[in-house]
Motif scaffolding. Sequence first.
Motif, PDB file in Angstrom:
ATOM      1  N   VAL A 477       0.867  -1.232  -0.063  1.00  0.00           N
ATOM      2  CA  VAL A 477       0.042   0.098   0.017  1.00  0.00           C
ATOM      3  C   VAL A 477       1.036   1.211   0.110  1.00  0.00           C
ATOM      4  O   VAL A 477       0.611   2.331  -0.772  1.00  0.00           O
ATOM      5  CB  VAL A 477      -0.807  -0.071   1.150  1.00  0.00           C
ATOM      6  N   ILE A 478       1.784   1.308   0.750  1.00  0.00           N
ATOM      7  CA  ILE A 478       2.918   2.213   0.848  1.00  0.00           C
ATOM      8  C   ILE A 478       3.461   2.736  -0.502  1.00  0.00           C
ATOM      9  O   ILE A 478       3.605   3.740  -1.297  1.00  0.00           O
ATOM     10  CB  ILE A 478       3.801   1.990   1.784  1.00  0.00           C
ATOM     11  N   ASP A 479       4.004   1.584  -1.209  1.00  0.00           N
ATOM     12  CA  ASP A 479       4.769   1.811  -2.296  1.00  0.00           C
ATOM     13  C   ASP A 479       3.771   2.101  -3.370  1.00  0.00           C
ATOM     14  O   ASP A 479       4.126   2.908  -4.576  1.00  0.00           O
ATOM     15  CB  ASP A 479       5.254   0.265  -2.760  1.00  0.00           C
ATOM     16  N   ALA A 480       2.226   1.728  -3.505  1.00  0.00           N
ATOM     17  CA  ALA A 480       1.485   2.139  -4.359  1.00  0.00           C
ATOM     18  C   ALA A 480       1.337   3.815  -4.277  1.00  0.00           C
ATOM     19  O   ALA A 480       0.943   4.627  -5.389  1.00  0.00           O
ATOM     20  CB  ALA A 480       0.332   1.407  -4.152  1.00  0.00           C
ATOM     21  N   ARG A 481       1.084   4.282  -3.119  1.00  0.00           N
ATOM     22  CA  ARG A 481       0.947   5.706  -2.633  1.00  0.00           C
ATOM     23  C   ARG A 481       2.016   6.543  -3.226  1.00  0.00           C
ATOM     24  O   ARG A 481       2.230   7.707  -3.738  1.00  0.00           O
ATOM     25  CB  ARG A 481       0.420   5.806  -1.283  1.00  0.00           C
ATOM     26  N   LEU A 482       3.308   5.772  -2.658  1.00  0.00           N
ATOM     27  CA  LEU A 482       4.564   6.535  -3.353  1.00  0.00           C
ATOM     28  C   LEU A 482       4.525   6.542  -4.923  1.00  0.00           C
ATOM     29  O   LEU A 482       5.036   7.696  -5.446  1.00  0.00           O
ATOM     30  CB  LEU A 482       5.624   6.153  -2.781  1.00  0.00           C
ATOM     31  N   LYS A 483       4.019   5.578  -5.684  1.00  0.00           N
ATOM     32  CA  LYS A 483       4.166   5.775  -7.002  1.00  0.00           C
ATOM     33  C   LYS A 483       2.984   6.881  -7.580  1.00  0.00           C
ATOM     34  O   LYS A 483       3.366   7.559  -8.518  1.00  0.00           O
ATOM     35  CB  LYS A 483       3.941   4.414  -7.643  1.00  0.00           C
ATOM     36  N   MET A 484       1.914   6.848  -6.861  1.00  0.00           N
ATOM     37  CA  MET A 484       0.966   7.739  -7.239  1.00  0.00           C
ATOM     38  C   MET A 484       1.594   9.166  -7.001  1.00  0.00           C
ATOM     39  O   MET A 484       1.018   9.981  -7.837  1.00  0.00           O
ATOM     40  CB  MET A 484      -0.394   7.413  -6.446  1.00  0.00           C
ATOM     41  N   LEU A 485       2.026   9.529  -6.028  1.00  0.00           N
ATOM     42  CA  LEU A 485       2.718  10.592  -5.556  1.00  0.00           C
ATOM     43  C   LEU A 485       3.682  11.116  -6.581  1.00  0.00           C
ATOM     44  O   LEU A 485       3.670  12.287  -6.982  1.00  0.00           O
ATOM     45  CB  LEU A 485       3.253  10.853  -4.196  1.00  0.00           C
ATOM     46  N   LYS A 486       4.597  10.288  -7.227  1.00  0.00           N
ATOM     47  CA  LYS A 486       5.357  10.842  -8.312  1.00  0.00           C
ATOM     48  C   LYS A 486       4.725  10.932  -9.369  1.00  0.00           C
ATOM     49  O   LYS A 486       4.933  12.193  -9.978  1.00  0.00           O
ATOM     50  CB  LYS A 486       6.239   9.568  -8.489  1.00  0.00           C
ATOM     51  N   ASP A 487       3.365  10.498  -9.768  1.00  0.00           N
ATOM     52  CA  ASP A 487       2.732  10.894 -10.689  1.00  0.00           C
ATOM     53  C   ASP A 487       2.077  12.298 -10.832  1.00  0.00           C
ATOM     54  O   ASP A 487       2.108  13.057 -11.639  1.00  0.00           O
ATOM     55  CB  ASP A 487       1.664   9.825 -11.132  1.00  0.00           C
ATOM     56  N   VAL A 488       1.637  12.414  -9.561  1.00  0.00           N
ATOM     57  CA  VAL A 488       0.998  13.611  -9.289  1.00  0.00           C
ATOM     58  C   VAL A 488       2.099  14.858  -9.187  1.00  0.00           C
ATOM     59  O   VAL A 488       1.837  16.047  -9.924  1.00  0.00           O
ATOM     60  CB  VAL A 488       0.451  13.809  -7.698  1.00  0.00           C
ATOM     61  N   ILE A 489       3.321  14.633  -8.885  1.00  0.00           N
ATOM     62  CA  ILE A 489       4.544  15.601  -8.767  1.00  0.00           C
ATOM     63  C   ILE A 489       4.758  16.049 -10.321  1.00  0.00           C
ATOM     64  O   ILE A 489       4.997  17.282 -10.854  1.00  0.00           O
ATOM     65  CB  ILE A 489       5.701  15.081  -8.172  1.00  0.00           C
ATOM     66  N   SER A 491       2.831  15.523 -12.995  1.00  0.00           N
ATOM     67  CA  SER A 491       1.691  15.958 -13.731  1.00  0.00           C
ATOM     68  C   SER A 491       1.809  17.377 -14.485  1.00  0.00           C
ATOM     69  O   SER A 491       0.999  17.635 -15.488  1.00  0.00           O
ATOM     70  CB  SER A 491       0.347  16.059 -12.903  1.00  0.00           C
ATOM     71  N   ASP A 492       2.483  18.272 -13.847  1.00  0.00           N
ATOM     72  CA  ASP A 492       2.699  19.433 -14.484  1.00  0.00           C
ATOM     73  C   ASP A 492       4.328  19.592 -14.639  1.00  0.00           C
ATOM     74  O   ASP A 492       5.092  19.714 -13.425  1.00  0.00           O
ATOM     75  CB  ASP A 492       2.401  20.568 -13.463  1.00  0.00           C
ATOM     76  N   ARG A 493       4.734  19.356 -15.910  1.00  0.00           N
ATOM     77  CA  ARG A 493       6.113  19.293 -16.198  1.00  0.00           C
ATOM     78  C   ARG A 493       6.898  20.453 -15.630  1.00  0.00           C
ATOM     79  O   ARG A 493       8.083  20.311 -15.377  1.00  0.00           O
ATOM     80  CB  ARG A 493       6.576  18.653 -17.521  1.00  0.00           C
ATOM     81  N   SER A 494       6.411  21.554 -16.001  1.00  0.00           N
ATOM     82  CA  SER A 494       6.989  22.857 -15.771  1.00  0.00           C
ATOM     83  C   SER A 494       7.380  22.934 -14.251  1.00  0.00           C
ATOM     84  O   SER A 494       8.551  23.329 -13.753  1.00  0.00           O
ATOM     85  CB  SER A 494       6.007  23.935 -16.113  1.00  0.00           C
ATOM     86  N   LEU A 495       6.744  22.517 -13.189  1.00  0.00           N
ATOM     87  CA  LEU A 495       6.596  22.616 -11.799  1.00  0.00           C
ATOM     88  C   LEU A 495       7.485  21.161 -11.578  1.00  0.00           C
ATOM     89  O   LEU A 495       8.398  21.221 -10.666  1.00  0.00           O
ATOM     90  CB  LEU A 495       5.513  22.544 -11.148  1.00  0.00           C
ATOM     91  N   GLY A 496       7.075  20.039 -12.056  1.00  0.00           N
ATOM     92  CA  GLY A 496       7.662  19.013 -11.694  1.00  0.00           C
ATOM     93  C   GLY A 496       9.221  18.717 -11.868  1.00  0.00           C
ATOM     94  O   GLY A 496      10.039  18.034 -10.822  1.00  0.00           O
ATOM     95  N   ARG A 497       9.994  19.358 -12.754  1.00  0.00           N
ATOM     96  CA  ARG A 497      11.170  19.487 -13.128  1.00  0.00           C
ATOM     97  C   ARG A 497      12.189  20.097 -11.926  1.00  0.00           C
ATOM     98  O   ARG A 497      13.343  19.878 -11.756  1.00  0.00           O
ATOM     99  CB  ARG A 497      11.560  20.084 -14.424  1.00  0.00           C
ATOM    100  N   ALA A 498      11.351  20.956 -11.266  1.00  0.00           N
ATOM    101  CA  ALA A 498      11.883  21.804 -10.121  1.00  0.00           C
ATOM    102  C   ALA A 498      11.965  21.044  -9.029  1.00  0.00           C
ATOM    103  O   ALA A 498      12.437  21.447  -7.792  1.00  0.00           O
ATOM    104  CB  ALA A 498      11.358  23.087 -10.013  1.00  0.00           C
ATOM    105  N   ILE A 499      11.333  19.766  -8.889  1.00  0.00           N
ATOM    106  CA  ILE A 499      11.166  19.091  -7.497  1.00  0.00           C
ATOM    107  C   ILE A 499      11.782  17.685  -7.589  1.00  0.00           C
ATOM    108  O   ILE A 499      11.490  16.784  -8.630  1.00  0.00           O
ATOM    109  CB  ILE A 499       9.515  18.907  -7.357  1.00  0.00           C
ATOM    110  N   GLY A 500      12.572  17.728  -6.666  1.00  0.00           N
ATOM    111  CA  GLY A 500      13.371  16.262  -6.415  1.00  0.00           C
ATOM    112  C   GLY A 500      12.397  15.450  -5.698  1.00  0.00           C
ATOM    113  O   GLY A 500      11.707  15.770  -4.775  1.00  0.00           O
ATOM    114  N   TYR A 501      12.518  13.935  -5.674  1.00  0.00           N
ATOM    115  CA  TYR A 501      11.569  13.283  -5.220  1.00  0.00           C
ATOM    116  C   TYR A 501      12.519  12.214  -4.472  1.00  0.00           C
ATOM    117  O   TYR A 501      13.195  11.241  -5.399  1.00  0.00           O
ATOM    118  CB  TYR A 501      10.603  12.750  -6.227  1.00  0.00           C
ATOM    119  N   ARG A 502      12.773  11.790  -3.370  1.00  0.00           N
ATOM    120  CA  ARG A 502      13.317  10.974  -2.718  1.00  0.00           C
ATOM    121  C   ARG A 502      12.238  10.043  -1.532  1.00  0.00           C
ATOM    122  O   ARG A 502      11.598  10.913  -0.962  1.00  0.00           O
ATOM    123  CB  ARG A 502      14.703  11.432  -1.986  1.00  0.00           C
TER     124      ARG A 502
END
Length: 647
Positions: A477-489, A491-502
Motif C-alpha cells: 500500500v505504501i509503495d502504491a501511494r509513493l508511485k501515485m505521488l510521483k505521478d502527481v508531482i 503531472s505539471d512538467r514545468s513545476l515537476g522538473r523543479a521538484i526532487g523526489y526521494r
Amino acid sequence: MSARSVFPQLEQLLPRISKPIQYVGGELGAVVKDWDATTVRWALMYPDAYEVGLPNQGVQILYEVLNEQPDVLAERTYAVWPDLEALMREHGVPQFTVDAHRPVRDFDVLGISFSTELGYTNMFSALDLAGIPLESKDRTIDDPIVLAGGHASFNPEPIADFIDAAVLGDGEEAVLEITGIIREWKAEGRPGGRDELLLRLARTESIYVPRFYDVDYLPDGRIQRIVPNRPDVPFRVSKRTTMDLDAWPYPKKPLVPLAETVHERYAVEIFRGCTRGCRFCQAGMITRPVRERSITTVGQMVREGLEFSGFSEVGLLSLSSADHSEIGDMCSGLAEQYAGTNVSLSLPSTRVDAFNIDLAQELSKNGRRTGLTFAPEGGSERIRKVINKMVTEEDLIRTVVTAYSNGWRQVKLYFMCGLPTETDDDVAQIGRMAHEVIKAGRIAAGTKDIRCTVSIGGFVPKPHTPFQWAPMVRPEVIDARLKMLKDVINSDRSLGRAIGYRYHDGEPSLIEGLLSRGDRRVGAVIRRVWEKGGRFDGWSEHFSYARWVEAAAETLPQFGVDIDWFTTREREQAEVLPWDHLDSGLDKDWLWQDWQDSLSEYEQDDCRWTPCFDCGVCPSMDTEIQIGPTGKKLLPLTPVNNLRVPA
C-alpha cells in the motif's frame, strides 16, 4: 595486565579493503590512556560504519565525560564493513577499538548506543568478532557488561537475551554512576561474580537488567505480565534525566574525522526535549521535559569548540532548534562574532512556523547558506491534525518564500507515508503542496532557478508515543501511494522538473516496526537474520526484506505469532505492551487519550506556553520545564582574530 594492540595484525589487512583510513584512529580529539593506570574501562560503540558513527553526539559526549575521570578509560569501536569482517575472521583479528586497537572483549563495559533498531544485526557481528558469547546467560565474569543505550533502549525487549543491561534516557550522569558501581565491585575483589554486579546495577532503579524479569504470555500471544523474578529489583525502571545542561557543556573537544563522515561540523545541543506533542515522534515524547542550555553557555561552547577543532560550520542542535527562547539573540550574536570568517550557522531541525526573516538573515551571513529542511510531515491539513503537527499550508508557503527571498535556491521538505487513518488523497496533497511551493518560490526569488526536494519516510509506530497502539500499513500500500505521488508531482512538467523526489519504500519500515514494538520472541528473528548474513540493515544496499521475512517464518510460528501480529495489528487499551515496565515518565492513560484525540483529529497545544496537560513527566520524574529567556547576551565576545578558525 595491559590489553594488547591488534594493530600489527590489522595493518596487514588494510591494503586489501576499501576506506582503510576509518580503522586507523588518531583523530584530533581522540584519547589514548595507559591501560594499567585505569580501573574501569569502557568500549563505546555506535553500531554503524565509522562515517555515520563518529559524528554521533551522544557517543562523543560520553567518550569525553568518561575520559575526564582519572582512573577511567573510554575508547570507541564501530561496525566493520563486510570486506574487513571476512578478513578479520580469516586471520583471527577480534573486534577492536579505533583509539588503541585493543580487543573489545578486554574491556569492563561494551556500551552500545542504538539510535535505530536496524543496528541490532551489527551488534551481533561485533559480539561474535569480539569473542563475547551472543547470549547474556552464556557470559562469564571475564566478559564485558553489554550495555544498551540510545532511543531504541526504551524498548530493548527484542535484544533482551543478548544484552546484560540497558539505560533509559540521558547518559551523562548514568555512565558515571555505573562506573562507580563497577569500580567498587572490582575493589572488593568482584564478589558474587557477574550476577552480583548486575544486581547492583539493577538496584539503582534506573538500569534495566532483563535477566531479572520474566515475561508470561496469554494463549492468544499477547503478554500477560512482566514481573521481577527476585524481590530486590524494582517493578519498573525509570529513565534518567539530566536537568542542568549548563553543567554538562560537552563536547568540549569534538572529534575531527580522518575520513569523510555524514556530518563535519561543531555541533552544540541548545536544548533537550520537546513538548510540541507530535504524536508520531518518540524522541519528543521520551526526552521531556524541555531543558534549555543558556545563551552564554552556548556561546562559550562554540568559541572553545571551533578553537579546538577548526570546523567551519556550527550546528545548533535540538528537536526543534528555532523554538529556543533565545534563538534570535543566539544566532545574531554568533553571526556577528564570526562575521568576516568562513564560519556558517545551521539549524538542522527547523519548524515551519518558527522560521522567520530575522533567522533567515542571520543564517545567511558570511555568504554561506547551509541546507534548509522543513518537516510538514503530512500533506493535508486533516492528516496534520491527526499527527498533531500544527502547521498550515499558509505557514509553509510563508516560510519558503522567506527562504527563497533571502537567497536560498534549494529547500527540502520532509513528509511521512503510512500514517494512521491516511488516505490516498492525503498523500496526493503532498504533490500539490510541492507545486505551490515552487510557484510561490519563483515569484519570491524572481527566477525559475529554484528547487524543492520532497523526501518521504515510512511511518513506524514507536513505544511511549500515542501511536504505540496503531496498526502499520502494508508495504504494498505504501509503495502504491509513493508511485501515485510521483505521478502527481510530474503531472505539471514545468513545476515537476523543479521538484526532487526521494523516498524509502514500505519494506524497511515494516521491519523497523517489527523491531521497535517487538518483544523477546523477536530476538530469535534478529539472530536468524544475522546468521543468514544480515548486516548494515539501515543501508538500502545491504537490507534484504526477503531475508527478514524468511527468518520470521522460520522462528515466529513456534510462538503462534507472525510479522503481521507485531506490525499491522492494532493494539487494545488493556493490552500489556512489552515496554510497560520501563518508565519514560509518560502516563499510559494520557497517551491512550491522545491516541483517541488523534482519531478525532483534535490538536493538542504545546505545554511550554499553555497550562499543563498532565502527560505525567514532570511530577513522576521530579523534573520541570526549564526555558528562558535569561535576558543575557552572547558574552563574552572574543575577537575572532584570536580564534584559530580559517578565514
